[in-house]
Scaffold this active site. Structure first.
Site, PDB file in Angstrom:
ATOM      1  N   ASP A 453       0.797  -1.228   0.000  1.00 31.49           N
ATOM      2  CA  ASP A 453       0.000   0.000   0.000  1.00 31.49           C
ATOM      3  C   ASP A 453       0.833   1.282   0.000  1.00 31.49           C
ATOM      4  O   ASP A 453       1.227   1.757  -1.046  1.00 31.49           O
ATOM      5  CB  ASP A 453      -0.988  -0.013   1.172  1.00 31.49           C
ATOM      6  CG  ASP A 453      -2.010  -1.141   1.055  1.00 31.49           C
ATOM      7  OD1 ASP A 453      -1.849  -1.972   0.155  1.00 31.49           O
ATOM      8  OD2 ASP A 453      -2.955  -1.184   1.847  1.00 31.49           O
ATOM      9  N   GLU A 684      -4.207  -6.626  12.998  1.00 35.42           N
ATOM     10  CA  GLU A 684      -3.699  -6.495  11.635  1.00 35.42           C
ATOM     11  C   GLU A 684      -2.199  -6.191  11.632  1.00 35.42           C
ATOM     12  O   GLU A 684      -1.439  -6.753  10.852  1.00 35.42           O
ATOM     13  CB  GLU A 684      -4.471  -5.379  10.925  1.00 35.42           C
ATOM     14  CG  GLU A 684      -4.122  -5.195   9.473  1.00 35.42           C
ATOM     15  CD  GLU A 684      -4.917  -4.061   8.835  1.00 35.42           C
ATOM     16  OE1 GLU A 684      -4.813  -3.898   7.608  1.00 35.42           O
ATOM     17  OE2 GLU A 684      -5.640  -3.328   9.556  1.00 35.42           O
TER      18      GLU A 684
END
Length: 714
Positions: A453, A684
């Site tokens: 990302d 996460e």
């Protein structure tokens, strides 16, 4: 719960503590303090616990497979309050719904209690779903309860929560003998949601009571055909749960061997929960992706697809992600190789005619309802790391040849697509397509296709970029395709040759070693002198002043150079074990990994070095740093896997690699376990300063790889 079919009959549970919120789907930040599967074998048995504002719900199920219709299922839900004080009224909503096929017929008792549902469906045949009356905890006698019943049309499964919420009215009365009467919200038939035509049925059984209580539901499919020996409920269900619990614990120890490694409680319970949460999150999805093709201006729906897959997170990402799934399958392949092969085949069946797989699988209305609109559209030039090949490499030795023969044409097509569409500016270089097209919005334009990302690539995207991580993924792909082709007796020389070229350490040095940075790096049109500054747009006559915008300011013009961003990308030649054991570059990478000023933390390797220009820097006003310093379990697992290999390979760096391996494994496992004990969740990613869990939770996707790290199974 549902069968693996596109338009299955679906069963489920909602609950409402009166005075609180209606609970149904797993949502981020909904106030439920803890929830997750404690045991789940992926097929026939599961135990889940949910803690919600003093309420403890324990859900258990057992499946008895068999026959032409899948067998029978039974559920038990135990509700009790934690702590002292009067228990609030609790409503449990058990429902069954259809979505395009199947019929349901209510079986009422005393005109108000839904005692059972008689139904017919393609997969289940003629089935009966029975709601048994509640009992007290521990086998005590019947429990007083009030009952409500709802029959309604369903516009789609993604609207079930809204439909039930719309039907609630504070007109029902809870009136046990000799006790004060209390009003509560009960369902009442409303004809469905206004303006939304139904395409299926919903039958819902609401049970309102004071905890503690135990409720059981049985589903008897058309499988038994008269051969059923009693209903799986009460003592029979208790006995079945005891048997399955013991079998799960034996299988877990036989598979991962934590007990023989001296791992003491409660760590094995944590590992069981991590695996179970991943298994419990496996789902079956059906629908069409929305695609953007380079050949058309307008988006178009993709082919109708089905996908059986694990998901990264039930609360944030309840759908299939291509690069996540390869990591998921590393764990699933160890627990159940046949299950992992099945999931891998589903993913490869998603290839289009060009050999492309969309990186995010948003199939159907239920999946689409959980995705921000800007992420729904999938772009046909955008790739994703081929991590499925990591899993295939693990599965390859024992996979049946007919299975591999069916896979091979798809794998070949996918790899050829990657090689063709992601080619770089010169031979044996590669470049991620699909970087953000509006670079001035970002401090560093995102590269979602890489999976990392906002990890810093070149500041000014261009066709001259060389992406190190993609080159290493392609080397892995060539290596696995060569091994697969050789096993099948197919021509393998082209893959062997490509793998050799992409693993050539001298060529890797020439293309990606940045001597001025002392590490491997991307090459691109880059400037380190960038910053975000507030900018007020020029006034437009007759319009009110526009709000200030945070835009990128470039203080020094970009030039073609190596990107100063030491972090996970720099490690890829080591992570995928492309560097030879005697490589003169290994000491520099091991040094960066062990340096506290760079990647080392007491909790695992951080994603971007502390002395990198964009460490923990926001990418926009609204985008906090993501892959710019946090500790991520999937890349740390690759690091452990690689260090474990280098520690066993003959070479001058094996002792240093072994020491780093031991310390990194201890740090990573201890922190993930510590955060689970404190919060009840896998996360996460983890903050590099203190190890705190961040991002989505529960995140039993690649964070569950901690189980393999505990088992030292690479």
């Amino acid at each position: 719960m549902k069968t693996r079919s596109p338009r299955a009959v679906v069963t489920g549970l909602m609950w409402l503590q009166h005075g609180g919120n209606l609970r149904h789907t797993s949502e981020q930040n909904d106030g439920v303090s803890r929830y997750g599967w404690l045991m789940h074998d992926g097929e026939n048995f599961g135990v889940q616990e949910i803690r919600d504002e003093g309420l403890l719900l324990r859900t258990e199920f057992v499946k008895q497979p068999g026959g032409d219709h899948g067998g029978d299922w039974s559920w038990r839900v135990t509700a009790k309050m934690e702590g002292k004080g009067p228990a609030p009224l609790l409503s449990l909503f058990f429902y069954v719904a259809t979505d395009g096929q199947g019929t349901l017929r209510p079986v009422l008792e005393n005109g108000t209690r839904l005692a059972a549902v008689a139904g017919t469906a393609e997969e289940l045949g003629d089935f009966t779903l029975t709601f048994l009356p509640p009992t007290g905890e521990g086998g005590e006698g019947p429990k007083y309860a009030s009952y409500n019943f709802l029959a309604a049309g369903v516009p789609g499964l993604h609207r079930l929560t809204d439909l039930v919420r719309h039907s609630l009215r504070e007109s029902s009365v809870f009136s046990p003998t000799g006790r004060p009467r209390r009003r509560f919200f009960g369902v009442s038939s409303t004809g469905g949601l206004p303006g939304e035509p139904p395409r299926g049925q919903l039958l819902l059984h609401q049970v309102t009571l004071e905890p503690p209580a135990v409720l059981e539901v049985t589903l008897e499919s058309g499988s038994a055909a008269g051969a059923r020996h009693g209903r799986l409920a009460g003592p029979a269900l208790s006995a079945a749960l005891t048997r399955h619990t013991a079998a799960f614990e034996r299988r877990f120890e036989d598979t991962f061997g934590l007990g023989t490694r001296g791992v003491s409680l409660p760590a094995p319970r944590f590992a069981q929960a991590a695996l179970s949460e991943m298994l419990g999150g496996i789902g079956f999805f059906h629908g069409r992706s929305l695609l953007r093709s380079e050949r058309r201006e307008e988006p178009l729906p993709g082919m109708e697809s089905v996908l059986f897959t694990a998901v990264p997170s039930r609360s944030c990402f309840p759908r299939g992600f291509l690069w996540d799934e390869g990591f998921h399958l590393l764990l699933l392949a160890r627990w159940d190789p046949a299950l992992a092969r099945d999931i891998l085949a589903h993913w490869l069946d998603l290839l289009n005619a060009d050999g492309w797989i969309p990186r995010e699988q948003i199939l159907g209305e239920e999946a689409r309802s959980r995705v921000p609109p800007e992420f729904v559209l999938q772009h046909s030039e955008t790739a994703n790391p081929p991590t499925l090949l990591l899993a295939l490499e693990r599965l390859l030795p024992d996979a049946p040849l007919p299975y591999l023969r069916r896979l091979f044409p798809r794998l070949r097509s996918w790899f050829e697509w990657l090689n063709r569409t992601q080619a770089g500016p010169e031979p044996f270089t590669f470049r991620w397509r699909g970087r953000d097209p509006d670079p001035e919005r970002f401090l560093n334009p995102k590269t979602l296709s890489s999976g990392l990302d906002d990890y810093p690539h070149a500041s000014h995207p261009s066709a001259q970029e060389r992406h190190l991580d993609l080159r290493c993924w392609m080397a892995l792909g060539a290596r696995v395709l060569a091994a697969l082709a050789e096993r099948l007796g197919e021509p393998h020389a082209p893959y062997r040759d490509m793998a050799a070229a992409l693993s050539d350490n001298a060529l890797l040095d020439r293309l990606h070693w940045a001597s001025e940075l002392g590490t491997f790096a991307d090459l691109g049109n880059h400037s380190s002198a960038v910053a975000l500054r507030w900018h007020r747009p020029a006034p437009v006559p007759g319009q009110p002043p526009a709000a200030p915008q945070l835009r990128r300011e470039v203080r020094e013009a970009p030039r073609l150079q190596f990107v100063a961003a030491l972090g996970y990308v720099s490690l890829f030649p080591l992570l995928l074990q492309l560097l030879q054991a005697d490589s003169p570059r290994l000491p520099a990478l091991l040094g960066s990994m062990s340096s506290e000023q760079q990647l080392w933390t007491p909790f695992g390797l951080r994603s971007l070095a502390r002395d990198s220009p964009l460490y923990l820097r926001r990418n926009t006003e609204h985008d906090p740093p993501y892959w710019r310093g946090s500790v991520w379990v999937n890349i740390n697992f690759l690091a452990l896997r690689a260090l474990h290999g280098y520690a066993r390979a003959a070479g001058p760096h094996r002792e240093r690699a072994a020491k780093l391996y031991r310390e990194l494994r201890q740090n990573l496992v201890a922190n993930v376990f510590r955060q689970y004990e404190a919060t009840g969740f896998l996360w996460e990613h983890y903050r590099d300063s203190d190890g705190t869990g961040q991002g989505c939770h529960p995140f039993a996707g690649w964070s569950a790889l901690v189980v393999l790290a505990m088992a030292e199974d690479y």
